[in-house]
Write a protein that holds these residues in place. Structure first.
Motif, PDB file in Angstrom:
ATOM      1  N   MET A 348       0.826  -0.940  -0.053  1.00 35.36           N
ATOM      2  CA  MET A 348       0.063   0.108   0.439  1.00 35.36           C
ATOM      3  C   MET A 348       0.737   1.447   0.116  1.00 35.36           C
ATOM      4  O   MET A 348       0.434   1.675  -0.151  1.00 35.36           O
ATOM      5  CB  MET A 348      -0.590   0.223   1.041  1.00 35.36           C
ATOM      6  N   ALA A 349       2.066   0.798   0.776  1.00 32.48           N
ATOM      7  CA  ALA A 349       2.896   2.000   0.712  1.00 32.48           C
ATOM      8  C   ALA A 349       3.423   2.684  -0.393  1.00 32.48           C
ATOM      9  O   ALA A 349       3.536   3.449  -1.028  1.00 32.48           O
ATOM     10  CB  ALA A 349       3.838   2.243   2.167  1.00 32.48           C
ATOM     11  N   PHE A 350       3.679   1.344  -1.603  1.00 29.93           N
ATOM     12  CA  PHE A 350       4.615   2.150  -2.500  1.00 29.93           C
ATOM     13  C   PHE A 350       3.299   2.231  -4.095  1.00 29.93           C
ATOM     14  O   PHE A 350       3.895   3.076  -4.403  1.00 29.93           O
ATOM     15  CB  PHE A 350       5.003   0.369  -3.015  1.00 29.93           C
ATOM     16  N   ALA A 351       2.500   1.680  -3.565  1.00 30.94           N
ATOM     17  CA  ALA A 351       0.917   2.415  -4.494  1.00 30.94           C
ATOM     18  C   ALA A 351       1.504   4.150  -4.046  1.00 30.94           C
ATOM     19  O   ALA A 351       0.999   4.675  -5.189  1.00 30.94           O
ATOM     20  CB  ALA A 351       0.071   1.698  -3.980  1.00 30.94           C
ATOM     21  N   ASP A 352       1.066   4.073  -3.398  1.00 32.27           N
ATOM     22  CA  ASP A 352       1.131   6.162  -2.116  1.00 32.27           C
ATOM     23  C   ASP A 352       2.247   6.049  -3.554  1.00 32.27           C
ATOM     24  O   ASP A 352       1.895   7.357  -3.373  1.00 32.27           O
ATOM     25  CB  ASP A 352       0.821   6.045  -1.145  1.00 32.27           C
ATOM     26  N   PHE A 353       3.456   5.984  -2.514  1.00 31.12           N
ATOM     27  CA  PHE A 353       5.014   6.697  -3.367  1.00 31.12           C
ATOM     28  C   PHE A 353       4.205   6.382  -4.482  1.00 31.12           C
ATOM     29  O   PHE A 353       4.984   7.926  -4.879  1.00 31.12           O
ATOM     30  CB  PHE A 353       6.364   5.579  -2.646  1.00 31.12           C
ATOM     31  N   ILE A 354       4.034   6.278  -5.374  1.00 37.73           N
ATOM     32  CA  ILE A 354       4.271   6.523  -6.677  1.00 37.73           C
ATOM     33  C   ILE A 354       3.036   7.383  -6.741  1.00 37.73           C
ATOM     34  O   ILE A 354       3.645   8.731  -8.131  1.00 37.73           O
ATOM     35  CB  ILE A 354       4.110   4.718  -7.703  1.00 37.73           C
ATOM     36  N   GLU A 355       1.753   7.183  -6.863  1.00 38.70           N
ATOM     37  CA  GLU A 355       0.657   8.041  -7.574  1.00 38.70           C
ATOM     38  C   GLU A 355       1.187   9.443  -7.144  1.00 38.70           C
ATOM     39  O   GLU A 355       0.573  10.969  -7.112  1.00 38.70           O
ATOM     40  CB  GLU A 355      -1.077   7.855  -6.498  1.00 38.70           C
ATOM     41  N   SER A 356       1.638   9.826  -5.180  1.00 43.76           N
ATOM     42  CA  SER A 356       1.849  10.879  -5.048  1.00 43.76           C
ATOM     43  C   SER A 356       3.525  12.014  -5.663  1.00 43.76           C
ATOM     44  O   SER A 356       3.063  12.846  -5.131  1.00 43.76           O
ATOM     45  CB  SER A 356       2.432  10.696  -3.346  1.00 43.76           C
ATOM     46  N   GLY A 357       3.711  11.217  -6.819  1.00 41.75           N
ATOM     47  CA  GLY A 357       4.570  11.243  -7.458  1.00 41.75           C
ATOM     48  C   GLY A 357       6.553  11.954  -7.168  1.00 41.75           C
ATOM     49  O   GLY A 357       7.361  12.092  -7.371  1.00 41.75           O
ATOM     50  N   HIS A 358       6.119  10.850  -5.325  1.00 38.31           N
ATOM     51  CA  HIS A 358       7.701  10.797  -4.880  1.00 38.31           C
ATOM     52  C   HIS A 358       8.113   9.942  -5.245  1.00 38.31           C
ATOM     53  O   HIS A 358       9.932  10.061  -5.671  1.00 38.31           O
ATOM     54  CB  HIS A 358       7.218  10.218  -3.459  1.00 38.31           C
ATOM     55  N   PHE A 359       7.953   9.354  -5.916  1.00 42.23           N
ATOM     56  CA  PHE A 359       8.274   7.768  -6.788  1.00 42.23           C
ATOM     57  C   PHE A 359       9.635   8.313  -7.836  1.00 42.23           C
ATOM     58  O   PHE A 359      10.789   8.337  -8.025  1.00 42.23           O
ATOM     59  CB  PHE A 359       7.917   6.466  -6.941  1.00 42.23           C
ATOM     60  N   ARG A 360       8.854   9.025  -8.536  1.00 38.89           N
ATOM     61  CA  ARG A 360       9.320   9.703  -9.624  1.00 38.89           C
ATOM     62  C   ARG A 360      10.495  10.614  -9.523  1.00 38.89           C
ATOM     63  O   ARG A 360      11.547  11.080 -10.051  1.00 38.89           O
ATOM     64  CB  ARG A 360       8.014  10.900 -11.027  1.00 38.89           C
ATOM     65  N   ALA A 361       9.452  11.316  -8.653  1.00 40.59           N
ATOM     66  CA  ALA A 361      10.930  13.158  -7.828  1.00 40.59           C
ATOM     67  C   ALA A 361      12.473  12.058  -7.662  1.00 40.59           C
ATOM     68  O   ALA A 361      13.958  12.465  -8.216  1.00 40.59           O
ATOM     69  CB  ALA A 361      10.322  13.075  -7.293  1.00 40.59           C
TER      70      ALA A 361
END
Length: 465
Positions: A348-361
């Motif tokens: 769930m955290a990884f899904a949020d991390f991607i959707e929030s834009g933090h992963f791309r940044a």
């Protein structure tokens, strides 16, 4: 007989000591134990303490307790090799042939222990986004509901499946629906399951040359014959083909489009399933990435495997596989049977991390840092060693290969480098056939201090190896 200085309750100490004595036959069958009053007096404890210990012995069927009589040791069957709790076995049952295959170590191990710096495939710990990841974990804890915390979604949370299907389509050209994305704790667990499910013992599996040792381990454990992909016998059938086409491990080479299409044809002709490990594809330093092999296949012969171990940290323990639609149900059942299930909180955290834009940044930040570190390391090696050590600027990834003279023992050099704290691998161990001599070196954390320390250690190791 009892120790009042430890935290173990006195009743448990009495019970355990009598239990061991009875099992070891030091207290024989038919012998009567002291009465609760006698034992309580001799040990200076309460009768309740002794009675509790005797009740435990009775509940295990070790003594017979009758009203008005002292506890009597019952008859126990003789069992060869039986030992009491707390004792050390001198011998153990041997591993099965399958167990021996699973426990066989195909990876390089340094005699002096693994060096902690510049390990291949190791992302930078300093650049791990602690605060952003912590926020995603907190948000995930609030969002998790009863279904997510139970057994309803053992192969992947719908939230993560949806986000990953969209992300992989946009970034890697993967063609799939959300239910085709299965979450795993590691890439190795996914490789192991696919090896078991898409092959029979004794089948042939083809592996890149040089190739990833984790895939070799999975294939051997499944009882497969491992052949080098460069030595394809056109008449021999293969069940599995393992490749890292976007950024080959360990060489860093990228498979061109013509090679990809030819590989798909060969897999179809042989009836093989391709395991596409999209190893550190997030870190391309130049040009545009070629779409994943999975998106080029219209015959459902490719299983795409990815991981968060390189983009975040290995300790996150989250990987994923995109599997053919017709095998989703069967693989979900096999995955649950194997126990290779990923933590729902992390999903769930990884899904949020991607959707929030933090992963791309985060990827943009570390991609730039890794490029700078890798280029600086290769430049320094070129300046210090000249033609003695072959090296080229990395086009992506987390590691690069250094090519040593053929007269050089790369295993001995790697041993000395690990002894000096640098966790490099000898290149030769990645080959099934005639090897090249070299080192596989991680550069994600190769700051200026580590770079200069590395070349000094390499000079000394090459002189003495």
């Amino acid at each position: 007989m009892i120790n009042r200085e430890v935290s173990t309750p006195l009743s448990s100490q009495i019970y355990q000591q009598y239990r061991n004595a009875i099992l070891k036959r030091r207290v024989p069958e038919g012998e009567r134990l002291p009465s609760s009053r006698q034992l309580a007096t001799s040990l200076s404890v309460s009768r309740n303490t002794v009675n509790t210990a005797y009740d435990l012995l009775r509940s295990e069927g070790l003594v017979d307790v009758r009203s008005g009589a002292r506890p009597e040791v019952v008859a126990l069957p003789e069992v060869e090799g039986a030992v009491a709790e707390g004792t050390v076995r001198e011998t153990a049952s041997p591993l099965s042939s399958r167990g021996k295959r699973f426990s066989l170590n195909h990876r390089y191990t340094s005699p002096s222990g693994r060096g902690v710096f510049m390990q291949p495939g190791e992302p930078s710990r300093e650049l791990f986004p602690k605060e952003q990841w912590a926020r995603s974990l907190r948000r995930a804890a609030r969002l998790l509901n009863g279904n997510a915390l139970g057994y309803e979604h053992t192969s992947g949370l719908p939230e993560l499946q949806r986000v990953l299907a969209q992300y992989l389509a946009q970034e890697r050209g993967v063609v799939c629906s959300p239910e085709q994305v299965l979450a795993f704790p590691t890439t190795q667990s996914a490789l192991s399951l696919m090896s078991q499910c898409f092959s029979e013992e004794g089948d042939v599996a083809l592996l890149e040359e040089p190739g990833y040792l984790g895939a070799r381990s999975a294939f051997f454990a499944a009882g497969l014959k491992v052949r080098a992909l460069t030595e394809i016998d056109q008449t021999e059938r293969a069940s599995l083909i393992y490749v890292t086409p976007s950024h080959q491990y360990p060489t860093g080479r990228r498979m061109e489009m013509g090679e990809r299409l030819m590989l798909l044809k060969q897999a179809h002709d042989k009836g093989a399933v391709i395991l596409e490990d999209d190893y550190d594809s997030e870190f391309l330093f130049e040009g545009r990435p070629i779409a994943a092999l999975q998106g080029l296949s219209d015959r459902h012969s490719v299983i795409y495997i990815g991981t968060s171990a390189k983009s975040l940290m290995p300790g996150i323990r989250l990987a994923y596989a995109v599997v053919p639609k017709e095998h989703v149900v069967g693989l979900e059942l096999a995955q649950r049977a194997s126990g290779a299930l990923a933590n729902v909180h992390v999903q769930m955290a990884f899904a949020d991390f991607i959707e929030s834009g933090h992963f791309r940044a985060h990827l943009n930040k570390i991609r730039s840092a890794y490029h700078e570190n890798g280029a600086a390391l290769c430049q320094l090696i070129g300046e210090r060693f000249g033609n003695q050590v072959g090296v080229s600027m990395p086009t992506g990834g987390l590691q690069t290969c250094l090519y040593l003279p053929e007269t050089c023992d790369d295993v001995a050099v790697a041993d000395q480098m690990n002894q000096r704290g640098f966790g490099v691998n000898p290149l030769s161990v990645f080959y099934l056939g005639a090897p090249q001599k070299g080192l596989v070196v991680g550069f994600a954390e190769a700051n200026e201090k580590l770079r200069y320390g590395f070349v000094q250690a390499l000079e000394q190791a090459m002189e003495t190896a």
